[in-house]
Design a protein around this motif. Structure first.
Motif, PDB file in Angstrom:
ATOM      1  N   ASP A 150      40.041  46.361  32.309  1.00 33.63           N
ATOM      2  CA  ASP A 150      40.054  45.817  30.953  1.00 33.63           C
ATOM      3  C   ASP A 150      41.435  45.899  30.322  1.00 33.63           C
ATOM      4  O   ASP A 150      41.939  44.932  29.765  1.00 33.63           O
ATOM      5  N   VAL A 151      42.042  47.073  30.425  1.00 30.79           N
ATOM      6  CA  VAL A 151      43.373  47.245  29.846  1.00 30.79           C
ATOM      7  C   VAL A 151      44.342  46.225  30.441  1.00 30.79           C
ATOM      8  O   VAL A 151      45.126  45.606  29.729  1.00 30.79           O
ATOM      9  N   SER A 152      44.238  46.036  31.739  1.00 28.37           N
ATOM     10  CA  SER A 152      45.177  45.139  32.403  1.00 28.37           C
ATOM     11  C   SER A 152      44.958  43.700  31.968  1.00 28.37           C
ATOM     12  O   SER A 152      45.901  42.926  31.851  1.00 28.37           O
ATOM     13  N   ARG A 153      43.714  43.349  31.726  1.00 24.33           N
ATOM     14  CA  ARG A 153      43.462  41.980  31.276  1.00 24.33           C
ATOM     15  C   ARG A 153      44.016  41.783  29.869  1.00 24.33           C
ATOM     16  O   ARG A 153      44.592  40.740  29.556  1.00 24.33           O
ATOM     17  N   GLU A 154      43.877  42.799  29.054  1.00 22.42           N
ATOM     18  CA  GLU A 154      44.521  42.777  27.739  1.00 22.42           C
ATOM     19  C   GLU A 154      46.020  42.529  27.891  1.00 22.42           C
ATOM     20  O   GLU A 154      46.601  41.685  27.223  1.00 22.42           O
ATOM     21  N   MET A 196      41.225  41.952  43.516  1.00 21.61           N
ATOM     22  CA  MET A 196      41.111  41.876  42.069  1.00 21.61           C
ATOM     23  C   MET A 196      39.921  41.017  41.666  1.00 21.61           C
ATOM     24  O   MET A 196      39.127  41.385  40.815  1.00 21.61           O
ATOM     25  N   ARG A 197      39.770  39.881  42.322  1.00 22.70           N
ATOM     26  CA  ARG A 197      38.663  38.997  41.986  1.00 22.70           C
ATOM     27  C   ARG A 197      37.323  39.613  42.387  1.00 22.70           C
ATOM     28  O   ARG A 197      36.335  39.484  41.656  1.00 22.70           O
ATOM     29  N   LEU A 198      37.291  40.291  43.487  1.00 26.40           N
ATOM     30  CA  LEU A 198      36.061  40.986  43.874  1.00 26.40           C
ATOM     31  C   LEU A 198      35.660  41.984  42.794  1.00 26.40           C
ATOM     32  O   LEU A 198      34.498  42.057  42.388  1.00 26.40           O
ATOM     33  N   LEU A 199      36.633  42.741  42.329  1.00 28.67           N
ATOM     34  CA  LEU A 199      36.334  43.762  41.330  1.00 28.67           C
ATOM     35  C   LEU A 199      35.847  43.134  40.039  1.00 28.67           C
ATOM     36  O   LEU A 199      34.895  43.627  39.420  1.00 28.67           O
ATOM     37  N   TYR A 200      36.478  42.043  39.631  1.00 29.78           N
ATOM     38  CA  TYR A 200      36.017  41.387  38.411  1.00 29.78           C
ATOM     39  C   TYR A 200      34.636  40.781  38.587  1.00 29.78           C
ATOM     40  O   TYR A 200      33.827  40.779  37.658  1.00 29.78           O
ATOM     41  N   ALA A 201      34.370  40.279  39.795  1.00 34.80           N
ATOM     42  CA  ALA A 201      33.033  39.758  40.070  1.00 34.80           C
ATOM     43  C   ALA A 201      31.998  40.867  39.908  1.00 34.80           C
ATOM     44  O   ALA A 201      30.940  40.672  39.294  1.00 34.80           O
ATOM     45  N   LEU A 202      32.320  42.047  40.422  1.00 33.55           N
ATOM     46  CA  LEU A 202      31.391  43.170  40.320  1.00 33.55           C
ATOM     47  C   LEU A 202      31.278  43.659  38.880  1.00 33.55           C
ATOM     48  O   LEU A 202      30.207  44.050  38.419  1.00 33.55           O
ATOM     49  N   LEU A 203      32.390  43.622  38.185  1.00 35.65           N
ATOM     50  CA  LEU A 203      32.385  44.004  36.774  1.00 35.65           C
ATOM     51  C   LEU A 203      31.433  43.099  35.998  1.00 35.65           C
ATOM     52  O   LEU A 203      30.668  43.540  35.143  1.00 35.65           O
ATOM     53  N   ALA A 222      44.281  36.254  38.344  1.00 33.79           N
ATOM     54  CA  ALA A 222      44.086  37.341  39.301  1.00 33.79           C
ATOM     55  C   ALA A 222      45.403  37.665  39.989  1.00 33.79           C
ATOM     56  O   ALA A 222      45.746  38.830  40.187  1.00 33.79           O
ATOM     57  N   GLY A 223      46.144  36.629  40.310  1.00 30.11           N
ATOM     58  CA  GLY A 223      47.437  36.835  40.957  1.00 30.11           C
ATOM     59  C   GLY A 223      48.401  37.580  40.063  1.00 30.11           C
ATOM     60  O   GLY A 223      49.107  38.481  40.518  1.00 30.11           O
ATOM     61  N   ARG A 224      48.432  37.226  38.788  1.00 29.64           N
ATOM     62  CA  ARG A 224      49.359  37.903  37.888  1.00 29.64           C
ATOM     63  C   ARG A 224      48.955  39.363  37.670  1.00 29.64           C
ATOM     64  O   ARG A 224      49.795  40.256  37.631  1.00 29.64           O
ATOM     65  N   LEU A 225      47.651  39.581  37.513  1.00 32.32           N
ATOM     66  CA  LEU A 225      47.175  40.955  37.362  1.00 32.32           C
ATOM     67  C   LEU A 225      47.518  41.770  38.599  1.00 32.32           C
ATOM     68  O   LEU A 225      48.004  42.890  38.512  1.00 32.32           O
ATOM     69  N   ALA A 226      47.249  41.195  39.754  1.00 34.23           N
ATOM     70  CA  ALA A 226      47.521  41.897  41.003  1.00 34.23           C
ATOM     71  C   ALA A 226      49.001  42.229  41.097  1.00 34.23           C
ATOM     72  O   ALA A 226      49.377  43.320  41.528  1.00 34.23           O
ATOM     73  N   GLY A 242      46.256  45.849  43.628  1.00 29.99           N
ATOM     74  CA  GLY A 242      47.381  44.923  43.641  1.00 29.99           C
ATOM     75  C   GLY A 242      47.249  43.779  44.614  1.00 29.99           C
ATOM     76  O   GLY A 242      48.229  43.356  45.218  1.00 29.99           O
ATOM     77  N   ASP A 243      46.070  43.274  44.768  1.00 34.07           N
ATOM     78  CA  ASP A 243      45.843  42.142  45.658  1.00 34.07           C
ATOM     79  C   ASP A 243      44.869  41.176  44.977  1.00 34.07           C
ATOM     80  O   ASP A 243      43.807  41.602  44.525  1.00 34.07           O
ATOM     81  N   PRO A 244      45.242  39.904  44.891  1.00 32.16           N
ATOM     82  CA  PRO A 244      44.432  38.952  44.148  1.00 32.16           C
ATOM     83  C   PRO A 244      42.979  38.883  44.650  1.00 32.16           C
ATOM     84  O   PRO A 244      42.053  38.783  43.849  1.00 32.16           O
ATOM     85  N   ALA A 245      42.811  38.942  45.952  1.00 33.07           N
ATOM     86  CA  ALA A 245      41.465  38.860  46.511  1.00 33.07           C
ATOM     87  C   ALA A 245      40.616  40.041  46.051  1.00 33.07           C
ATOM     88  O   ALA A 245      39.492  39.869  45.574  1.00 33.07           O
TER      89      ALA A 245
END
Lengths: 125, 125
Positions: A109-113, A45-52, B29-33, A40-43
């Motif tokens: 993935d689910v959350s991005r959906e 979240m972006r790290l995780l997507y970068a790793l994904l 990312a902010g919205r997902l977070a 639940g933190d944008p920073a």
DNA sequence: TCCATATATGAAAAGGTCTTCATATACTCA
DNA sequence: TGAGTATATGAAGACCTTTTCATATATGGA
């Protein structure tokens, strides 16, 4: 917690009892919530997507990718690693991080959906 | 944000550039977070599982199920409703709440799976 | 060994979230 | 309409998290 008044009154005491006993215990709820709070933190979240996306990246490159100071990235990665969400591998003086949990991948993935399909549901008060 | 020093140096500037341009934008990312943060509270988590189990419950019964004061439940439900995660239906002087998002249902299931399988991965430093 | 680099850590400041209490609104029934 | 019930709301305090800065550790190479 004081829960006076409406205790098992409401509409249907039996149903309340049934749902209550089927409900996940407070401790499990706490652990689940902790997992979600970590996402639940944008920073982070972006790290995780970068790793994904990248599979594996060192702290330095991660910082460049998400455009954040390295110390922040390091702090964030520690939380994620402690929770078993990412894993670290040392390569010389670099640390390479990667996702370490198939379920978290699924969650992402689910959350991005969700994001995609719920854009119109946000003005619902 | 100051991101000096390691900007696009690290290991592989090209890879960094590629991952960076494929990365989800800060706003998404902010919205997902924000979505995950909403799931990141034990009280809300239990409410959501109660609704998952029961289908629909009034505030009063929800409070009884999760054993929390009704005002807390009401506050929590407002956040969840504003985010489109639950929906409300009035029935007389009662309000009945239910889950309003298939993806959140999925999220809850996936996360519970995670809990089950990740119990042994927590002592990993 | 000494220096430079990559990452990690601790502690304080800044900012946010949850809980609580008091009160307000909305509805039903007499 | 008036009383009572179900839920909602606002604001204050307590609590927790994120960011920042300074510093520490670990590694590789001269």
């Amino acid at each position: 917690m004081d829960l006076e008044g409406c205790e098992v009154s409401g509409v249907d005491p039996d149903r309340v009892g049934a749902v209550r006993s089927a409900l996940l215990p407070v401790e499990e709820a706490g652990r689940l919530a902790a997992l979600f709070r970590l996402l639940g933190d944008p920073a982070r979240m972006r790290l995780l997507y970068a790793l994904l996306e990248a599979g594996e990246l060192c702290v330095c490159d991660l910082a460049a990718v998400v455009e954040a100071p390295e110390t922040n990235v390091s702090h964030a990665l520690r939380l994620l690693r402690t929770a078993g969400i990412v894993k670290a591998r040392r390569a010389g003086r670099r640390m390479h991080y990667a996702l370490d949990d198939a379920h978290v991948r699924l969650l992402l993935d689910v959350s991005r959906e969700h994001l995609r399909h719920a854009a119109d549901a946000t003005g619902r008060a």
